[in-house]
Design a protein around this motif. Structure first.
Motif, PDB file in Angstrom:
ATOM      1  N   GLY A   1       0.808  -1.213   0.000  1.00 17.05           N
ATOM      2  CA  GLY A   1       0.000   0.000   0.000  1.00 17.05           C
ATOM      3  C   GLY A   1       0.839   1.259   0.000  1.00 17.05           C
ATOM      4  N   SER A   2       1.851   1.298   0.881  1.00 23.37           N
ATOM      5  CA  SER A   2       2.706   2.491   0.941  1.00 23.37           C
ATOM      6  C   SER A   2       3.502   2.641  -0.341  1.00 23.37           C
ATOM      7  CB  SER A   2       3.643   2.394   2.139  1.00 23.37           C
ATOM      8  OG  SER A   2       4.469   1.246   2.054  1.00 23.37           O
ATOM      9  N   ARG A   3       3.860   1.517  -0.964  1.00 22.40           N
ATOM     10  CA  ARG A   3       4.603   1.595  -2.224  1.00 22.40           C
ATOM     11  C   ARG A   3       3.732   2.186  -3.337  1.00 22.40           C
ATOM     12  NH1 ARG A   3       6.180  -2.567  -6.046  1.00 22.40           N
ATOM     13  NH2 ARG A   3       8.245  -2.163  -6.900  1.00 22.40           N
ATOM     14  N   ARG A   4       2.467   1.785  -3.354  1.00 23.72           N
ATOM     15  CA  ARG A   4       1.560   2.347  -4.356  1.00 23.72           C
ATOM     16  C   ARG A   4       1.331   3.835  -4.115  1.00 23.72           C
ATOM     17  NH1 ARG A   4      -2.789  -2.679  -4.288  1.00 23.72           N
ATOM     18  NH2 ARG A   4      -1.520  -4.138  -5.544  1.00 23.72           N
ATOM     19  N   MET A   5       1.195   4.211  -2.838  1.00 22.15           N
ATOM     20  CA  MET A   5       1.041   5.633  -2.529  1.00 22.15           C
ATOM     21  C   MET A   5       2.287   6.412  -2.931  1.00 22.15           C
ATOM     22  SD  MET A   5      -1.960   6.117  -1.422  1.00 22.15           S
ATOM     23  CE  MET A   5      -1.721   7.791  -0.837  1.00 22.15           C
ATOM     24  N   GLU A   6       3.467   5.805  -2.726  1.00 24.33           N
ATOM     25  CA  GLU A   6       4.699   6.465  -3.141  1.00 24.33           C
ATOM     26  C   GLU A   6       4.750   6.623  -4.657  1.00 24.33           C
ATOM     27  OE1 GLU A   6       8.525   8.168  -2.819  1.00 24.33           O
ATOM     28  OE2 GLU A   6       6.905   7.838  -1.368  1.00 24.33           O
ATOM     29  N   ALA A   7       4.263   5.590  -5.386  1.00 29.81           N
ATOM     30  CA  ALA A   7       4.240   5.693  -6.852  1.00 29.81           C
ATOM     31  C   ALA A   7       3.308   6.807  -7.300  1.00 29.81           C
ATOM     32  CB  ALA A   7       3.806   4.358  -7.453  1.00 29.81           C
ATOM     33  N   LEU A   8       2.144   6.925  -6.646  1.00 28.46           N
ATOM     34  CA  LEU A   8       1.225   8.008  -6.994  1.00 28.46           C
ATOM     35  C   LEU A   8       1.841   9.370  -6.687  1.00 28.46           C
ATOM     36  CD1 LEU A   8      -2.170   6.527  -5.701  1.00 28.46           C
ATOM     37  CD2 LEU A   8      -1.414   6.764  -8.081  1.00 28.46           C
ATOM     38  N   ARG A   9       2.531   9.442  -5.546  1.00 24.76           N
ATOM     39  CA  ARG A   9       3.170  10.708  -5.180  1.00 24.76           C
ATOM     40  C   ARG A   9       4.239  11.089  -6.192  1.00 24.76           C
ATOM     41  NH1 ARG A   9       7.564  12.465  -2.804  1.00 24.76           N
ATOM     42  NH2 ARG A   9       8.378  10.353  -2.507  1.00 24.76           N
ATOM     43  N   ARG A  10       5.039  10.092  -6.594  1.00 30.32           N
ATOM     44  CA  ARG A  10       6.086  10.384  -7.565  1.00 30.32           C
ATOM     45  C   ARG A  10       5.504  10.768  -8.921  1.00 30.32           C
ATOM     46  NH1 ARG A  10      10.906   5.907  -6.631  1.00 30.32           N
ATOM     47  NH2 ARG A  10      11.445   6.570  -4.501  1.00 30.32           N
ATOM     48  N   ARG A  11       4.386  10.122  -9.285  1.00 33.43           N
ATOM     49  CA  ARG A  11       3.753  10.472 -10.549  1.00 33.43           C
ATOM     50  C   ARG A  11       3.293  11.936 -10.528  1.00 33.43           C
ATOM     51  NH1 ARG A  11      -1.245   6.877 -12.028  1.00 33.43           N
ATOM     52  NH2 ARG A  11       0.399   5.300 -11.807  1.00 33.43           N
ATOM     53  N   ALA A  12       2.680  12.327  -9.402  1.00 29.89           N
ATOM     54  CA  ALA A  12       2.245  13.715  -9.272  1.00 29.89           C
ATOM     55  C   ALA A  12       3.439  14.664  -9.301  1.00 29.89           C
ATOM     56  CB  ALA A  12       1.445  13.889  -7.978  1.00 29.89           C
ATOM     57  N   GLU A  13       4.538  14.252  -8.647  1.00 26.65           N
ATOM     58  CA  GLU A  13       5.731  15.100  -8.649  1.00 26.65           C
ATOM     59  C   GLU A  13       6.308  15.226 -10.052  1.00 26.65           C
ATOM     60  OE1 GLU A  13       8.430  13.462  -5.870  1.00 26.65           O
ATOM     61  OE2 GLU A  13       7.470  14.376  -4.120  1.00 26.65           O
ATOM     62  N   ARG A  14       6.264  14.106 -10.807  1.00 32.73           N
ATOM     63  CA  ARG A  14       6.793  14.173 -12.178  1.00 32.73           C
ATOM     64  C   ARG A  14       5.960  15.121 -13.031  1.00 32.73           C
ATOM     65  NH1 ARG A  14       7.832   8.534 -11.578  1.00 32.73           N
ATOM     66  NH2 ARG A  14       5.843   8.040 -12.560  1.00 32.73           N
ATOM     67  N   LEU A  15       4.635  15.035 -12.886  1.00 33.54           N
ATOM     68  CA  LEU A  15       3.787  15.941 -13.663  1.00 33.54           C
ATOM     69  C   LEU A  15       4.046  17.392 -13.285  1.00 33.54           C
ATOM     70  CD1 LEU A  15       0.404  13.960 -13.578  1.00 33.54           C
ATOM     71  CD2 LEU A  15       2.002  14.195 -15.504  1.00 33.54           C
ATOM     72  N   GLU A  16       4.206  17.620 -11.976  1.00 37.14           N
ATOM     73  CA  GLU A  16       4.510  18.973 -11.528  1.00 37.14           C
ATOM     74  C   GLU A  16       5.872  19.427 -12.041  1.00 37.14           C
ATOM     75  OE1 GLU A  16       4.983  21.474  -7.334  1.00 37.14           O
ATOM     76  OE2 GLU A  16       4.423  19.350  -7.322  1.00 37.14           O
ATOM     77  N   ALA A  17       6.836  18.482 -12.049  1.00 36.80           N
ATOM     78  CA  ALA A  17       8.177  18.827 -12.527  1.00 36.80           C
ATOM     79  C   ALA A  17       8.165  19.143 -14.024  1.00 36.80           C
ATOM     80  CB  ALA A  17       9.139  17.673 -12.235  1.00 36.80           C
ATOM     81  N   VAL A  18       7.361  18.363 -14.781  1.00 41.61           N
ATOM     82  CA  VAL A  18       7.265  18.635 -16.223  1.00 41.61           C
ATOM     83  C   VAL A  18       6.697  20.027 -16.458  1.00 41.61           C
ATOM     84  CG1 VAL A  18       6.041  17.970 -18.328  1.00 41.61           C
ATOM     85  CG2 VAL A  18       7.121  16.225 -16.904  1.00 41.61           C
ATOM     86  N   ALA A  19       5.667  20.391 -15.659  1.00 39.12           N
ATOM     87  CA  ALA A  19       5.087  21.726 -15.822  1.00 39.12           C
ATOM     88  C   ALA A  19       6.112  22.803 -15.488  1.00 39.12           C
ATOM     89  CB  ALA A  19       3.857  21.851 -14.918  1.00 39.12           C
ATOM     90  N   GLU A  20       6.852  22.623 -14.381  1.00 40.08           N
ATOM     91  CA  GLU A  20       7.865  23.607 -14.013  1.00 40.08           C
ATOM     92  C   GLU A  20       8.973  23.663 -15.049  1.00 40.08           C
ATOM     93  OE1 GLU A  20       9.269  22.606 -10.173  1.00 40.08           O
ATOM     94  OE2 GLU A  20       7.414  23.133  -9.125  1.00 40.08           O
ATOM     95  N   LEU A  21       9.375  22.462 -15.537  1.00 38.65           N
ATOM     96  CA  LEU A  21      10.447  22.413 -16.532  1.00 38.65           C
ATOM     97  C   LEU A  21      10.022  23.113 -17.817  1.00 38.65           C
ATOM     98  CD1 LEU A  21      13.285  21.286 -17.053  1.00 38.65           C
ATOM     99  CD2 LEU A  21      12.208  19.215 -17.942  1.00 38.65           C
ATOM    100  N   SER A  22       8.776  22.882 -18.212  1.00 40.29           N
ATOM    101  CA  SER A  22       8.284  23.531 -19.439  1.00 40.29           C
ATOM    102  C   SER A  22       8.257  25.049 -19.280  1.00 40.29           C
ATOM    103  CB  SER A  22       6.869  23.016 -19.761  1.00 40.29           C
ATOM    104  OG  SER A  22       6.877  21.615 -19.929  1.00 40.29           O
ATOM    105  N   ALA A  23       7.813  25.493 -18.105  1.00 40.79           N
ATOM    106  CA  ALA A  23       7.777  26.939 -17.875  1.00 40.79           C
ATOM    107  C   ALA A  23       9.176  27.529 -17.868  1.00 40.79           C
ATOM    108  CB  ALA A  23       7.068  27.224 -16.545  1.00 40.79           C
TER     109      ALA A  23
END
Length: 594
Positions: free
Chosen positions: A344-366
């Motif tokens: 369960g914690s591993r899946r939550m970590e994967a979701l967190r990292r996915r959200a961080e990657r999307l946020e990072a892509v947005a910041e990187l694009s900007a």
């Protein structure tokens, strides 16, 4: 981006565990009463601390047998010589036998059948009865010349063992008085033998009383310790059975020694079936990698602090730590594995990292749009002016140089961005870190940004041949960027110190199950990293150096992650030194395994 990459690393002291000061916290204090409100524990406490003592009951059983043996022998002897013996003697023998039979039968029922506690008054009564019984036997068999006089010694001995030392001495005094009175009653002469006999009675009472008292005291202490150990073991069993963490122990031959219910439930393995049997293969089948991890701990005689298994049944992943307990030679060590379901914690970590990657892509694009927008604005302005009439030749040359310069800047920015975006392991082979690091340093030395700088390299002997598994080109680029960044910040006349060694560290990825790492530290004599910028030094396009793109350290971070490593900004080395960047990479052992 992942926050861990920009986190400043400092050694953090471990929190002190709460001090346990009483039995209620699981600490058993010798001689202290065990107080608890747990009904089950109170029941066990009564069972172990208020149960009847077996030693007095066994001694009383021997006393009963000795008593009946003596009176039975007297009665049989009287019956054998019934016609020749005086009527008073046979009557006394018969009464003695019947009285002893009734007293012994009642005593046996009280202590062994009714299971009553033989208290102090009861033991005094039994011992006094035996002394009077011996006195009667001595009287019936000749008084001073009786062969049964030594029975007083046995009576005194039983009194000294059953009673406190004072009670034993009182029994000796009673026996001496009765023996002395028998001699006076029978009108026998008082000689030295009588007094020697009384001295023997007193000596036996004193010696046996002292020894009996010491034995009783020792038995009491041992009983308390045994009770405490039993309670402690029961409490430990309760704790291990109730916690939601799997625990299993294997001996040095890979045989299962212990498995708590949570471990059996997580692994789907019945403990009774595998207890004492080889279990490594079954563990690997239930949780891929668990058996190999335990086997590796046994082989290397070293535990693993943090690791995780592959996906088992229903996609379950376990987080595992192992501890090795050394045994006396030549017995091999045992291993205890502690694990939890981290699916369960591993899946939550994967979701967190996915959200961080999307946020990072947005910041990187900007950030990328911002970095491209400025040169494009300059190029557009220059182009518009060049297209207009009436520009001096000198201004036209300046505008043309501006267009070329900004175009080169855009080209360099996009090239470095492409390199940053394509960071991944194209090949994974064993690599000698010292050789790659040395080659990167040699490329930096003639670089224009290194002019006037001194670059020192210090590699320990074990790091010279240390190997990691990875992509040689990617590692080379990471080392090159680290050293070049230090040279650029050191400034003319500055110094760059490049160090490498092999350390034991648990900072690396838990999936690698390794604590042995190659450490590369690069330190310069520049101004250092301001405290407020430490969190951002690995962010793409973040730079404090004029003309920098802000992608060099970001590439180092991505290369470290691709190799299962980590990079940190460490504390300054001391006076005169600036920033220190430390890169950790998982080292291979002698067999080419991490």
């Amino acid at each position: 981006m992942c926050p861990a990459r920009a986190r400043r690393y400092y050694p953090v002291p471990a929190r002190a565990a709460p001090r346990l000061t009483g039995p209620e916290n699981g600490r058993i204090i010798r001689g202290a009463p065990l107080r608890t409100s747990d009904p089950r524990r109170m029941a066990r406490q009564r069972r172990f601390t208020t149960g009847t003592l077996p030693e007095p009951r066994r001694l009383l059983a021997w006393v009963y047998m000795a008593r009946m043996s003596v009176v039975s022998a007297i009665f049989v002897a009287a019956a054998w010589a019934w016609r020749d013996a005086p009527p008073g003697t046979t009557l006394a023998a018969t009464l003695l036998f019947v009285t002893a039979l009734l007293v012994t039968g009642g005593s046996l029922w009280y202590t062994h059948l009714a299971r009553r506690e033989p208290g102090s008054l009861y033991r005094y009564t039994q011992t006094v009865f035996d002394v009077f019984m011996v006195a009667v036997v001595v009287h019936l068999t000749g008084g001073k010349d009786s062969s049964f006089a030594p029975l007083f010694v046995l009576a005194i001995f039983s009194g000294a063992v059953l009673l406190p030392i004072v009670g034993g001495m009182l029994i000796a005094v009673l026996a001496s008085v009765l023996y002395f009175g028998e001699i006076v009653w029978s009108a026998h002469a008082l000689d030295a033998g009588v007094f020697i006999q009384i001295v023997i009675f007193a000596s036996v009472a004193l010696v046996t009383g002292y020894l009996g008292d010491r034995l009783r005291h020792t038995g009491t202490v041992l009983g308390e310790v045994e009770t405490e150990l039993r309670l402690l073991r029961l409490d430990t069993d309760d704790i291990l059975a109730s916690i939601h963490t799997g625990i299993l122990t294997l001996n040095g031959h890979g045989h299962l020694v212990y498995m708590n219910p949570t471990a059996a439930e997580l692994l789907g393995l019945p403990a009774h079936r595998f207890l004492g049997q080889p279990v490594l293969a079954a563990l690997d089948e239930a949780a891929p990698g668990l058996g190999q991890l335990i086997e590796s701990s046994l082989r290397n005689r070293a535990g693993v602090r943090r690791s995780q298994t592959g996906e088992g049944r229903d996609g379950m992943v376990l987080g595992v730590s192992t501890t090795v307990v050394e045994r006396p030679d030549p017995e091999p060590p045992s291993v205890t594995a502690i694990f939890q379901d981290i699916t369960g914690s591993r899946r939550m970590e994967a979701l967190r990292r996915r959200a961080e990657r999307l946020e990072a892509v947005a910041e990187l694009s900007a950030s990328l749009a911002h970095e491209i927008k400025n040169p494009l604005a300059s190029i557009r302005s220059a182009t518009e002016q060049l297209a207009s009439d009436g520009i001096d030749p000198e201004d036209r040359g300046v505008l043309r140089n501006l267009v070329v310069r900004e175009s080169d800047r855009l080209s360099r920015l996009l090239t470095e961005f492409i390199d940053f975006a394509r960071v991944k392991l194209r090949a994974s082979t064993p690599l000698v870190v010292g050789r790659i690091l040395g080659h990167a340093v040699e490329l930096v030395r003639p670089h224009p940004d290194s002019s006037g700088r001194t670059i020192r390299v210090e590699i320990t002997p074990d790091a010279h041949e240390a190997e990691v598994r990875g992509d040689e080109d990617l590692l080379h680029r990471a080392f090159l960027n680290l050293v070049l960044n230090a040279a650029q910040w050191a400034g003319p006349g500055g110094t760059v110190l490049v160090e490498s060694d092999v350390v034991e560290s648990d900072l690396l990825s838990t999936a690698l199950s390794t604590t042995r790492a190659v450490r590369v530290r690069v330190t310069d004599t520049g101004p250092g990293v301001p405290m407020g910028d430490v969190e951002h030094v690995f962010d793409p396009f973040f730079t404090l150096r004029p003309g920098g793109t802000g992608l060099g350290l970001a590439l180092v971070q991505r290369a470290a992650e691709a190799h299962g490593g980590a990079v940190f900004v460490d504390e300054p080395r001391g006076e005169g030194w600036g920033a220190t960047f430390t890169l950790y990479l998982p080292a291979l052992d002698g067999n080419g395994e991490e």
